[in-house]
Design a protein around this motif. Structure first.
Motif, PDB file in Angstrom:
ATOM      1  N   ASN A 133      19.098  -4.364  18.047  1.00 63.66           N
ATOM      2  CA  ASN A 133      19.077  -5.791  18.651  1.00 63.66           C
ATOM      3  C   ASN A 133      20.197  -6.751  18.148  1.00 63.66           C
ATOM      4  O   ASN A 133      20.633  -7.758  18.691  1.00 63.66           O
ATOM      5  N   HIS A 154      18.309 -13.945  23.325  1.00 60.75           N
ATOM      6  CA  HIS A 154      18.469 -12.767  22.856  1.00 60.75           C
ATOM      7  C   HIS A 154      17.271 -11.956  23.775  1.00 60.75           C
ATOM      8  O   HIS A 154      16.832 -11.030  23.323  1.00 60.75           O
ATOM      9  N   GLN A 155      16.637 -12.789  24.671  1.00 58.01           N
ATOM     10  CA  GLN A 155      15.729 -12.098  25.355  1.00 58.01           C
ATOM     11  C   GLN A 155      14.349 -11.844  24.654  1.00 58.01           C
ATOM     12  O   GLN A 155      13.483 -10.763  24.885  1.00 58.01           O
ATOM     13  N   GLN A 164      14.601 -10.664  21.627  1.00 53.75           N
ATOM     14  CA  GLN A 164      14.495  -9.418  20.801  1.00 53.75           C
ATOM     15  C   GLN A 164      14.962  -9.959  19.605  1.00 53.75           C
ATOM     16  O   GLN A 164      16.206  -9.122  19.158  1.00 53.75           O
ATOM     17  N   CYS A 201      13.871 -10.644  15.285  1.00 60.62           N
ATOM     18  CA  CYS A 201      12.863 -10.237  14.407  1.00 60.62           C
ATOM     19  C   CYS A 201      12.005 -11.793  14.217  1.00 60.62           C
ATOM     20  O   CYS A 201      10.853 -11.905  13.877  1.00 60.62           O
ATOM     21  N   GLN A 208      16.663  -6.844  28.911  1.00 62.52           N
ATOM     22  CA  GLN A 208      16.192  -5.967  27.699  1.00 62.52           C
ATOM     23  C   GLN A 208      17.025  -5.053  27.529  1.00 62.52           C
ATOM     24  O   GLN A 208      17.614  -4.428  28.393  1.00 62.52           O
ATOM     25  N   VAL A 209      16.865  -4.375  26.132  1.00 64.72           N
ATOM     26  CA  VAL A 209      17.891  -3.268  25.730  1.00 64.72           C
ATOM     27  C   VAL A 209      17.844  -2.159  26.455  1.00 64.72           C
ATOM     28  O   VAL A 209      18.803  -1.336  26.888  1.00 64.72           O
ATOM     29  N   MET A 222      11.736  -0.592  26.351  1.00 74.35           N
ATOM     30  CA  MET A 222      11.310  -1.892  25.718  1.00 74.35           C
ATOM     31  C   MET A 222      10.959  -2.686  26.892  1.00 74.35           C
ATOM     32  O   MET A 222       9.760  -3.734  26.809  1.00 74.35           O
ATOM     33  N   VAL A 249       7.318  -4.593  26.894  1.00 71.14           N
ATOM     34  CA  VAL A 249       7.075  -5.925  27.245  1.00 71.14           C
ATOM     35  C   VAL A 249       6.271  -6.499  28.396  1.00 71.14           C
ATOM     36  O   VAL A 249       5.314  -7.198  28.139  1.00 71.14           O
ATOM     37  N   PHE A 308       8.823  -8.555  21.262  1.00 73.93           N
ATOM     38  CA  PHE A 308      10.081  -8.432  21.366  1.00 73.93           C
ATOM     39  C   PHE A 308      10.633  -8.760  22.612  1.00 73.93           C
ATOM     40  O   PHE A 308      11.334  -7.855  23.328  1.00 73.93           O
ATOM     41  N   GLY A 309      10.275  -9.651  23.432  1.00 72.68           N
ATOM     42  CA  GLY A 309      10.555  -9.940  24.630  1.00 72.68           C
ATOM     43  C   GLY A 309      10.411 -11.388  24.980  1.00 72.68           C
ATOM     44  O   GLY A 309       9.887 -12.161  24.166  1.00 72.68           O
TER      45      GLY A 309
END
Ligand code: NAP
Ligand code: MG
Length: 486
Positions: free
Chosen positions: A156, A284-285, A287, A289, A331-332, A336, A340, A388-389
């Motif tokens: 990320n 960062h969408q 993503q 922590c 997203q990456v 992922m 999400v 994480f989304g």
């Protein structure tokens, strides 16, 4: 135009080499999911080679160990010069391989170069103490580098994490073997080339691309690795600590996930709080922590806040992250994205109110609309697990006492934030929030000087700040008998 991909091999002992097995794996751009390069796939044999190189570079008579500490600082500054020289290229490559917005990548590069210079200036300030021991003794401590460090990176923040971890270890005088995340190997390799160009001796910095099971586990189980620094999921963090305990009691620093609460009190300035909360979870969408993934809004302003939050989310411009005007990228990867979307479905099923977003955008690439749920309650999955989304979950509360208990009712403890004009509320919250970082009337404050890390299952140890060099050092106490007093 797509940035040129200059390096795809493993970087061991200042040489570019193929994997021993000859294997490679594909790396993609999240914008449309197309393959942009094949990189060498390192495994145990390659980790063994890289650790040997790092061990040789750490020998007491090696060029690296014989360098003056001030010369180590100068080398780090030279590396900073090269990062700044190549900043535009690195930003474009990061955006291409990771899907990060250009302006976020610029921010990360600028912050990273400040970090390098901050740590470069510390290299010759690592010092022990003289200690007034009892009796006729002269006692002092030496602080010495711990040895070969294994640095395992997430996808990320590839450049920022690479630089942060490598630079801290080198400041202490350690040598490193880096395992970048499988999704984002390219900027790590470009940075490795800059270490060589800056004049770091062979073996000081090694980069082995590959997968967690394979390159990652070989590093965590290697008996010649003295320390692991890891950023990623709590699940893998626990495996790393177990491996360390099983093999050689490696020192371990862990920076793991979070389910960070952001609290908006009735007296908050909504013109600041609404965009800040949105950026805290859509940045960062989602993503990151420290994403503000539990947004607690006090009952007096709840309806107004929700209305403005939805309006804000609807106006975010989605598009190719390499276009300067884009505000929200992909997203990456597909995995992922599906994860999400699965959380969004759970949110709906469990009774949260979906007010905007919730769907994939297009059929190519891995885009998800900025999504807002209101009416979220503490026991819903979207209020408990790290998504994480780009999913904003809004919960309602009445009093500060109540929200403190609810905010702390999680196994995570990375960050927490509050918006209020009342200094007493702010100070009480800062005191009682169980989190490594607390932000007041702001969210996301990162600087090299400010320690960063988690309480509870969000991690172990801190990154940034002077103290974060300590876990890369051993303290040696020397006691010398003096002749009897005259
Ligand atoms: P992850 O599995 O924890 O991966 C992080 C790094 O550890 C990668 O380099 C990974 O290799 C490596 N790894 C995986 N298993 C390993 C093992 N057994 N031993 C040693 N190294 C190992 O994270 P992820 O799969 O990328 O994402 C999963 C979830 O983790 C996300 O949904 C998110 O919740 C969380 N996450 C948190 C952060 C953070 O900043 N704290 C960052 C990324 C992800 P591979 O590249 O092969 O996976
Ligand atoms: Mg993984």
């Amino acid at each position: 135009m797509a940035p040129e991909i200059k390096y795809t091999k493993l970087f061991i002992n200042n040489e570019w080499v193929d994997a021993k097995s000859g294997k490679t794996f594909a790396t993609y751009t999240p914008h449309d999911g197309s393959v942009i390069a094949h990189v060498a796939e390192g495994d145990k044999a390659d980790i063994d080679l890289a650790v040997s190189a790092a061990k040789a570079a750490f020998h007491r008579n090696s060029e690296w160990r014989l360098l003056d500490a001030s010369a180590r600082g100068r080398l780090l500054n030279k590396f900073a010069d090269l990062v700044e020289r190549d900043a535009q290229y690195l930003v474009e490559l990061e955006s291409y391989n990771n899907g990060m917005l250009l302006n976020l990548a610029v921010h990360f590069i600028q912050n990273s170069s400040r970090s390098i210079r901050y740590y470069a200036s510390l290299a010759d300030k690592i010092q022990g103490d003289t200690i007034p021991a009892d009796g006729d003794l002269f006692s002092y401590t030496l602080k010495q580098p711990i040895g070969v460090c294994g640095l395992i990176l997430p996808w990320n923040g590839p450049i920022a994490m690479f630089i942060n971890k490598v630079i801290t270890a080198l400041t202490a005088g350690c040598t490193v073997v880096v395992k970048p995340a499988e999704q984002t190997p390219l900027t790590a390799l470009a940075l490795a080339a800059l270490f060589k160009e800056a004049g770091f001796p062979p073996g000081v910095v090694n980069v082995v691309n590959g997968f967690g099971p394979g390159a990652g586990t070989s590093l965590t189980h290697h008996p010649d690795v003295a320390k692991i620094s890891f950023t990623g999921s709590a699940e893998v963090g626990k495996l790393i600590q177990q491996a360390a305990g099983k093999v050689n009691l490696k020192r371990v620093t862990l920076e793991l996930g979070g389910k960070s609460p952001l609290v908006i009190m009735n007296d908050a300035d909504l013109n600041v709080a609404v965009p800040c909360a949105a950026n805290g979870v859509f940045g960062h969408q989602g993503q990151i922590c420290i994403a503000a993934s539990r947004l607690f809004v006090q009952s007096g302003i709840y309806d107004e806040f929700v209305k403005r939050a939805v309006e804000f989310a609807k106006n975010i411009k989605i598009g190719n992250p390499t276009e300067p005007t884009t505000q929200h990228g992909p997203q990456v990867d597909g995995e992922m994205m599906e994860k999400v979307l699965g959380y969004i479905e759970k949110g709906k099923r469990e009774g949260a109110k979906l007010l905007t977003g919730g769907k994939r955008v297009g059929t190519k690439g891995f885009y998800i609309e900025p999504t807002v749920f209101a009416g979220v309650t503490d026991e819903m999955t979207i209020a408990k697990e790290e998504i994480f989304g780009p999913v904003q979950s809004i919960l309602k509360f009445d009093t500060l006492e109540e929200v403190l208990d609810r905010a702390n009712n999680t196994n995570y403890g990375l960050a927490a934030g509050i918006f209020t004009k009342d200094i007493n509320n702010a100070l009480q919250f800062a005191k009682h929030a169980e989190a490594g970082n607390v932000w007041v009337n702001t969210y996301f404050v990162f600087q090299p000087q400010l320690p960063f890390g988690g309480f509870k299952e969000s991690g172990l140890g801190r990154e940034n700040g002077i103290a974060c060099v300590e876990p890369y050092l051993e303290v040696k106490t020397v006691a010398i008998t003096l002749p009897k007093k005259f």
